[in-house]
Design an enzyme around this catalytic site. Structure first.
Site, PDB file in Angstrom:
ATOM      1  N   GLU A  94     -11.197  -0.533  -7.622  1.00  0.00           N
ATOM      2  CA  GLU A  94     -12.484   0.893  -7.971  1.00  0.00           C
ATOM      3  C   GLU A  94     -12.156   2.187  -8.755  1.00  0.00           C
ATOM      4  OE1 GLU A  94     -13.421   3.988  -4.271  1.00  0.00           O
ATOM      5  OE2 GLU A  94     -13.093   1.828  -4.225  1.00  0.00           O
ATOM      6  N   ARG A 142      -7.529   3.739   0.319  1.00  0.00           N
ATOM      7  CA  ARG A 142      -6.348   2.881   0.073  1.00  0.00           C
ATOM      8  C   ARG A 142      -5.184   2.148  -0.337  1.00  0.00           C
ATOM      9  NH1 ARG A 142      -5.940  -2.806  -0.952  1.00  0.00           N
ATOM     10  NH2 ARG A 142      -5.273  -4.270   0.595  1.00  0.00           N
ATOM     11  N   GLY A 191      -9.243  -2.009  -4.163  1.00  0.00           N
ATOM     12  CA  GLY A 191      -9.018  -2.958  -2.840  1.00  0.00           C
ATOM     13  C   GLY A 191      -9.170  -3.196  -1.645  1.00  0.00           C
ATOM     14  N   TYR A 247     -13.277  10.043  -0.501  1.00  0.00           N
ATOM     15  CA  TYR A 247     -13.743   8.673  -0.768  1.00  0.00           C
ATOM     16  C   TYR A 247     -14.021   7.764   0.022  1.00  0.00           C
ATOM     17  CZ  TYR A 247     -13.382  11.207  -4.948  1.00  0.00           C
ATOM     18  OH  TYR A 247     -13.269  12.199  -5.856  1.00  0.00           O
ATOM     19  N   HIS A 286       0.767  -0.595  -0.135  1.00  0.00           N
ATOM     20  CA  HIS A 286       0.372   0.250   0.436  1.00  0.00           C
ATOM     21  C   HIS A 286       0.554   1.308   0.393  1.00  0.00           C
ATOM     22  CE1 HIS A 286      -3.101  -2.232   2.669  1.00  0.00           C
ATOM     23  NE2 HIS A 286      -3.084  -3.536   1.186  1.00  0.00           N
TER      24      HIS A 286
END
Length: 711
Positions: A565, A540, A559, A575, A479
């Site tokens: 998305e 994320r 996700g 968001y 991430h």
């Protein structure tokens, strides 16, 4: 065939930005200081009430009334609470209970149980008000706190008072050690165990990840778990992270690789797919469909063959075969396979001839050729004024120049780069809009102290003059975001992941879990919404970024375990992560995505826009999606190209000629030098092909909030 590139030319964008900025008088926010920790109260009658009613017939309540629960076990009041920063927080529920019995409530925070059967004992009278309390962790930003009847009735609930238990805890737990196999794996499960992590306060939980995907969470006293629902005969790599109540998240544990056992013997092949037929065609592609096969266990997918050679796979009974030539006959056939590799016979072969033209303005992928092999995770791609490309290798930290004829030149390394053993390293690259005069190239990379945006000069095929423009973004094994893109306003935008601490995404003072926006020299634009580098929040792991013909920013985002998305980014927009993933969770009040896919069908890393058609490259999905932006700003007419043809796909970028460069991440990035950079010819009808630099913007003035300009 004409190629039409939608992104406004850099020179045009700079002129519009300068002219628009000069004509505006904008009220600017003051610079943000550190948030204060303060108590806030919320009235029950103003919260969401389900199976209860607001009354005011008993004296002593605050506000305009209180909530009288219905006499059922699932009535609830849900408060929406704003926390200025994450951390332990005391929740005081003011109530009255005029009966002789305890009327407990279950308390959850953002869907996670904070108190089971919290006691609300008798107060002596309905006009006597007392407080029931619990201390738990809130995330920065929006929190949903729900009080639910756990018996047949509840007390009269008057209000909720929220008191942060400052100062904030900023020390993360130590990394869990000795991650190992616990019990023997089964065909669909893996059992893990690890040694306890330490923390200055308390470890409250452990997160179990499989290559960047959160698979399971357990509490802080649990040091072993079993993950189920896996695929037989598949190798998985596992990592565990510790977290505290804030939550601060530890560094990663060691990685352990464990394979599930083979499924029971299965020698039966699926049935032969029937009724193969074309459902559509263009000059460069053919749409196919057929009657689905059956199997004694299940059909895993289909092999697509073109002119006798493998041309890709499909998980469903339809596909699009792209990369074709106009006015050409092609032969297609399909066979089915199952999880054990049993394959059916081919169904009847059909012949389809592509068209000689297609609707004007629709960019279709044409022929594909390989520009470079022996590449190691080509993460970012950008283009120099002469049309040659620059690409970064995430794990080697090398930067290369590549021409459309395939000539490759190493330009150097980005200093201070460091891997994370997962998704970090040398990631995004972007070329200055004024490269002809300043020679700047911009990079987003991981360093010893976190993720950074830096720039260097490119002169005489060599990089030099490393300068950090923005630091302070936390890193983690997964991430880390990483994409860079200059906007038509001349600002540099960046996708930055939450670094596996999802509370950062709602914290406006954190640079993680955000889309960032800075000036080319690293300073903060005066019109940024929060007085820092943050442009939008609640993300994320955002990666793909590009602008459409109206100057609006579109973004692709990984996700967690439900859906990926694509978002249309607004200035200051929220968001939803971690409260909302795609359209799942507590999504009220957040900006909804424009497109979602199941994570197994996408994992989108790259995004580029041609003539207001959005192309998205996917890693796990092993395909490129194309969607058109309609007049209502929706994404419509989805097509899927190259599914299963080139393995995992990392980056998709349109060059100065309107063609696409596509990079691969073949094997979850574990083997050096096994990736490629592909060139996809994008074909249109509508006249002669323009030369490089002749593309004109197709949009109107840049007046949308997504560009930073006010109407």
């Amino acid at each position: 065939m004409r190629r039409i590139k939608s992104r406004p030319s850099r020179a045009f964008g700079a002129l519009v930005a300068a002219a628009t900025t000069a004509s505006l008088c904008v009220a600017l926010p003051a610079a943000h200081s550190a948030p204060l920790l303060r108590t806030a109260s919320y009235e029950a009658e103003s919260a969401q009430v389900v199976k209860g009613k607001v009354e005011s017939n008993h004296a002593g309540h605050t506000g305009t009334g209180f909530v009288n629960f219905d006499a059922v076990s699932d009535a609830y009041v849900e408060f929406t609470v704003q926390a200025e920063q994450p951390g332990a927080t005391k929740l005081d529920f003011r109530y009255a209970n005029g009966t002789a019995d305890n009327r407990p409530l279950d308390i959850t925070v953002n869907g996670t149980r904070a108190a089971d059967d919290l006691s609300f004992p008798a107060t002596g009278a309905w006009t006597t008000w007392k407080t029931a309390s619990v201390t738990t962790a809130l995330v920065a930003g929006t929190n949903k706190i729900r009080a639910t009847t756990s018996g047949v009735d509840g007390p009269n609930l008057d209000s909720l008072t929220v008191t942060p238990q400052g100062p904030a805890d900023t020390e993360k737990p130590t990394a869990p050690k000795n991650l190992r196999k616990d019990k023997e794996p089964t065909t669909t499960s893996v059992s893990l165990a690890w040694d306890a992590a330490g923390d200055n306060v308390k470890v409250t939980g452990y997160d179990v990840y499989q290559h960047g995907q959160l698979m399971k969470q357990v509490d802080g006293s649990t040091l072993a778990t079993t993950v189920t629902g896996l695929t037989p005969e598949t190798s998985y790599d596992w990592t565990v992270f510790a977290r505290d109540a804030v939550p601060n998240v530890s560094d990663a544990s060691n990685v352990v690789t464990i394979a599930t056992l083979p499924a029971p013997p299965d020698g039966e092949a699926p049935s032969v797919p029937q009724a193969l037929h074309a459902t559509g065609k263009t000059a460069t592609s053919v749409d196919l469909a057929w009657t689905p096969s059956t199997d004694n266990v299940s059909v895993t997918g289909y092999d697509i063959y073109r002119d006798g050679a493998a041309a890709g796979t499909s998980a469903t009974a339809s596909t699009t075969v792209a990369g074709l030539k106009a006015d050409t006959a092609y032969r297609f056939k399909v066979r089915a396979f199952d999880a054990k590799g049993n394959r059916s016979a081919f169904g009847p072969e059909i012949s389809v001839t592509t068209t000689g033209s297609q609707p004007g303005g629709t960019p279709d992928p044409g022929t594909v050729k390989t520009l470079a092999t022996g590449v190691d995770v080509a993460w970012g791609v950008a283009f120099l004024p002469d049309g040659s490309g620059i690409y970064t290798e995430r794990n080697t930290f090398d930067v290369y120049r590549l021409t459309k004829s395939g000539q490759k030149t190493r330009l150097g390394k980005v200093p201070n780069s460091q891997t994370t053993g997962g998704e970090g390293g040398l990631m995004g690259v972007e070329v200055s809009p004024n490269f002809a005069t300043d020679h700047y190239v911009y990079f987003l990379h991981t360093s010893s102290d976190g993720n950074r945006i830096a720039r260097m000069k490119l002169e005489n095929n060599a990089l030099s003059g490393y300068k950090v423009l923005l630091a302070g973004m936390a890193k983690s094994r997964y991430h880390n975001g990483g994409r860079l893109r200059f906007g038509p306003d001349g600002k540099l935008y960046a996708g930055m992941g939450d670094a596996q601490n999802d509370s950062r995404a709602q914290d406006k003072n954190s640079l993680n879990g955000k889309i960032l926006r800075i000036n080319p020299d690293g300073t903060i634009p005066s019109d940024n919404p929060f007085g820092n580098a943050v442009w939008s929040i609640g993300h994320r792991n955002p990666q793909g970024l590009d602008f459409d013909s109206k100057g609006r920013l579109w973004q692709a985002e990984f996700g967690d375990n439900i859906m990926d998305e694509v978002n249309l980014i607004q200035k200051g927009g929220n968001y939803g992560w971690p409260n909302c993933q795609g359209t799942e969770g507590s999504c009220s009040g957040y900006i909804a995505p424009k497109k979602t896919w199941p994570v197994s069908s996408a994992s989108p890393s790259g995004l580029t826009i041609i003539n207001d058609h959005v192309f998205v490259a996917t890693t796990r999905g092993q395909r490129v999606y194309r969607l058109r932006i309609d007049s209502g700003s929706n994404l419509v007419e989805q097509k899927s190209f190259f599914e299963g043809t080139y393995d995992r796909l990392r980056t998709v970028e349109v060059d100065h000629d309107g063609d696409i460069w596509l990079t691969t991440s073949t094997d979850k990035d574990g083997t050096a030098g096994n990736d490629r950079i592909l060139l996809i010819d994008i074909v249109y009808s509508g006249g002669a092909r323009p030369g490089p630099g002749e593309f004109a913007p197709t949009g109107t003035a840049f007046t949308d909030d997504a560009t930073g300009f006010d109407e």
